[in-house]
Design an enzyme around this catalytic site. Structure first.
Site, PDB file in Angstrom:
ATOM      1  N   HIS A  77      -8.475  -6.336   4.477  1.00  0.00           N
ATOM      2  CA  HIS A  77      -8.037  -5.568   5.632  1.00  0.00           C
ATOM      3  C   HIS A  77      -9.304  -5.180   6.348  1.00  0.00           C
ATOM      4  CE1 HIS A  77      -3.682  -3.958   5.048  1.00  0.00           C
ATOM      5  NE2 HIS A  77      -3.738  -5.258   5.224  1.00  0.00           N
TER       6      HIS A  77
ATOM      7  N   ASP B 150     -10.198   3.796  10.910  1.00  0.00           N
ATOM      8  CA  ASP B 150      -9.515   2.622  11.467  1.00  0.00           C
ATOM      9  C   ASP B 150      -9.866   2.325  12.917  1.00  0.00           C
ATOM     10  OD1 ASP B 150      -7.751   1.730   9.191  1.00  0.00           O
ATOM     11  OD2 ASP B 150      -7.080   3.806   9.355  1.00  0.00           O
TER      12      ASP B 150
ATOM     13  N   HIS C  41     -11.711   1.755   2.859  1.00  0.00           N
ATOM     14  CA  HIS C  41     -11.138   2.449   1.703  1.00  0.00           C
ATOM     15  C   HIS C  41     -12.098   2.734   0.556  1.00  0.00           C
ATOM     16  CE1 HIS C  41      -6.634   1.631   2.706  1.00  0.00           C
ATOM     17  NE2 HIS C  41      -7.318   2.154   3.705  1.00  0.00           N
TER      18      HIS C  41
ATOM     19  N   LYS D 146      -7.133   2.569  -2.332  1.00  0.00           N
ATOM     20  CA  LYS D 146      -7.720   3.490  -1.369  1.00  0.00           C
ATOM     21  C   LYS D 146      -8.451   4.583  -2.121  1.00  0.00           C
ATOM     22  CE  LYS D 146      -6.385   5.926   2.837  1.00  0.00           C
ATOM     23  NZ  LYS D 146      -5.519   5.834   3.993  1.00  0.00           N
TER      24      LYS D 146
ATOM     25  N   GLU E 152      -3.097  -2.953  -2.413  1.00  0.00           N
ATOM     26  CA  GLU E 152      -4.230  -2.373  -1.661  1.00  0.00           C
ATOM     27  C   GLU E 152      -4.603  -0.987  -2.186  1.00  0.00           C
ATOM     28  OE1 GLU E 152      -3.387  -1.944   2.509  1.00  0.00           O
ATOM     29  OE2 GLU E 152      -5.391  -1.181   2.967  1.00  0.00           O
TER      30      GLU E 152
ATOM     31  N   ASP F 107     -12.186   6.965   6.849  1.00  0.00           N
ATOM     32  CA  ASP F 107     -11.294   5.812   7.031  1.00  0.00           C
ATOM     33  C   ASP F 107     -10.566   5.924   8.369  1.00  0.00           C
ATOM     34  OD1 ASP F 107      -9.627   3.625   6.479  1.00  0.00           O
ATOM     35  OD2 ASP F 107      -8.130   4.891   5.501  1.00  0.00           O
TER      36      ASP F 107
ATOM     37  N   TRP G 220       0.854  -1.182   0.000  1.00  0.00           N
ATOM     38  CA  TRP G 220       0.000   0.000   0.000  1.00  0.00           C
ATOM     39  C   TRP G 220       0.892   1.234   0.000  1.00  0.00           C
ATOM     40  CZ3 TRP G 220      -0.223   4.015   3.641  1.00  0.00           C
ATOM     41  CH2 TRP G 220      -1.154   5.004   3.316  1.00  0.00           C
TER      42      TRP G 220
ATOM     43  N   ASP H 225      -9.626  -3.110   1.684  1.00  0.00           N
ATOM     44  CA  ASP H 225      -9.678  -2.594   3.055  1.00  0.00           C
ATOM     45  C   ASP H 225     -11.071  -2.017   3.248  1.00  0.00           C
ATOM     46  OD1 ASP H 225      -9.579  -0.541   5.162  1.00  0.00           O
ATOM     47  OD2 ASP H 225      -7.427  -0.928   5.239  1.00  0.00           O
TER      48      ASP H 225
ATOM     49  N   ASP I  65      -6.910  -4.519  10.209  1.00  0.00           N
ATOM     50  CA  ASP I  65      -6.194  -3.251  10.035  1.00  0.00           C
ATOM     51  C   ASP I  65      -6.917  -2.133  10.786  1.00  0.00           C
ATOM     52  OD1 ASP I  65      -4.611  -1.184   9.279  1.00  0.00           O
ATOM     53  OD2 ASP I  65      -5.170  -1.181   7.163  1.00  0.00           O
TER      54      ASP I  65
END
Ligand code: RNT
Ligand code: ZN
Length: 422
Positions: free
Chosen positions: A288, A298, A264, A230, A228, A296, A187, A261, A328
């Site tokens: 992820h 997390d 994302h 985004k 990955e 985003d 990424w 992810d 993640d």
């Protein structure tokens, strides 16, 4: 201490309830115990790594919070991961980032090699864990321009290509040593804060860089490459070079893994609906699993509707062997060991719930056009006693049931993490 007889009785009652629906709880438990989740090392130190004392910088990812006791050394991080894993049922994997190399900061990213991860690999071996790996294309002076593999500065681009190549070699060595393919993810943060004049150039350079990185064919029994995408990041709101379409195309054309992810995409887009689409064109993918809150962000993974939907897709589509599940998230505002335990246990609970679904029945309703029964059954399933099966599974795997694990985390906090001065 958990009441073992109580748990067994509750399980027996649950087993019968599920049997009435044609679901075999033992079979579900058996499949769950074979499903490994890749625990991300970076939850333990707020994506800091061990190269410098400054920690996370650049790349548009942010860990917020100042909860005491984060791991300051590789040994501390390993100790914390061991603690977390002791509270999670089943055998799992470790997902390591390149910046967690044990080189005392003396080796630059383009010169990293497997020997700088020997302690991690030995530790994983000793604990019977598989490993996955990630290049670290952020938190570095050569990433400060906001561009790495798509940089127009040839020296910068070359440096990161060398890092990508080094990471594949490291991943392959991990896979070989541990006897299980190491998913090595890539990424990059590259992108523009404001409206670009040239969207094409950086993507052409990224493609060229990837071709250089992936040029060497490496045994897929040792290494599985993943890329990955985004949608946006902090500082790359208007344009991200490695977009979804870009990497989807690249992964399909080059037969590598795509990493989805969950944070994302546009907030109303869901990864659960993407899995069966991309799996028509790819052999394997990486997830992820994260939790975006409005962006985003997390956040720690919880047993949300979307997490359940993802797990259902993996089970219904028979993808458990083809989809690698990585976590993640990073939250520096709560106990970091607890964060791992909560997120991983939730992922497993979601999988268990999905494995306890009378999939054939639901499919038959749908095929018969009986959408009333389909909806009725899906709603009835929400109050089926999966908690009793989960508790039973935890006792079988010798980990605490219910909230008992938190006591152990608190105890560890008092005896270990609280003693760490930053
Ligand atoms: C960033 C990506 C990436 C990182 C980790 C640390 O938006 O999700 O996967 O979170 O590599
Ligand atoms: Zn990610």
């Amino acid at each position: 201490m958990s009441d073992i007889t109580g748990i067994e009785k509750a399980y027996e009652a649950a087993r019968q309830r599920y049997a009435e629906l044609g679901v075999d709880t033992e079979k579900a438990i058996g499949r769950l115990s074979k499903t490994a989740i890749s625990l991300h090392c970076w939850q333990g130190d707020d994506v800091g790594g061990f190269e410098t004392s400054e920690g996370l910088s650049g790349g548009g990812i942010v860990a917020t919070g100042a909860y005491p006791g984060k791991a300051r050394t590789p040994d501390e991080l390993r100790e914390d991961i061991e603690k977390a894993m002791s509270l999670i049922p089943g055998k799992h994997r470790l997902n390591l980032h390149a910046m967690y190399a044990e080189t005392a900061g003396k080796v630059d990213r383009n010169e990293l090699a497997a020997e700088h991860f020997t302690t991690w690999i030995d530790w994983a071996k000793g604990n019977g864990l598989g490993m996955d790996f990630n290049g670290t294309f952020f938190s570095h002076p050569k990433a400060e321009s906001g561009f790495t593999l798509s940089s127009a500065d040839e020296a910068v681009r070359r440096f990161w290509v060398e890092h990508g190549i080094a990471c594949r070699k490291i991943g392959a060595a991990m896979g070989k040593e541990l006897g299980t393919a190491c998913v090595t993810n890539l990424w990059i943060p590259d992108g523009y804060k404001d409206i670009p004049a040239d969207r094409k150039g950086p993507r052409q350079r990224l493609r060229k860089s990837l071709d250089e990185i992936f040029a060497e064919k490496i045994d897929r029994n040792c290494l599985l490459d993943a890329v990955e995408s985004k949608l946006f990041g902090i500082g790359s709101e208007c344009y991200v070079v490695g977009s979804h379409e870009f990497y989807l195309g690249y992964a399909i054309r080059n037969n590598i893994l795509l990493c989805l992810d969950t944070g994302h995409f546009h907030p109303t887009e869901v990864v659960s609906d993407k899995i069966s689409s991309v799996m028509e064109f790819l052999d394997q993918i990486l997830l992820h699993v994260s939790r975006g809150v409005r962006w985003d962000s997390d956040h720690v993974v919880i047993l949300s509707d979307e997490l359940r939907a993802i797990a259902e897709e993996l089970v219904r589509g028979d993808y458990l062997e083809k989809v690698h599940i990585g976590l993640d998230f990073f939250d520096a505002s709560i106990n970091r060991v607890a964060a791992w335990v909560i997120g991983t246990r939730c992922m497993l609970k979601a999988l268990l719930i999905a494995l306890l679904e009378p999939a054939d029945k639901l499919r038959a309703f749908e095929q018969d056009g009986d959408f009333t029964s389909r909806l009725a059954m899906l709603e009835e399933l929400k109050t089926m006693p999966f908690g009793a099966v989960w508790d039973y599974y935890c006792t079988k795997k010798d980990v605490p049931t219910g909230p008992d694990w938190l006591k152990e985390v608190r105890d560890y906090e008092t005896k270990v993490t609280n003693l760490r001065q930053s």
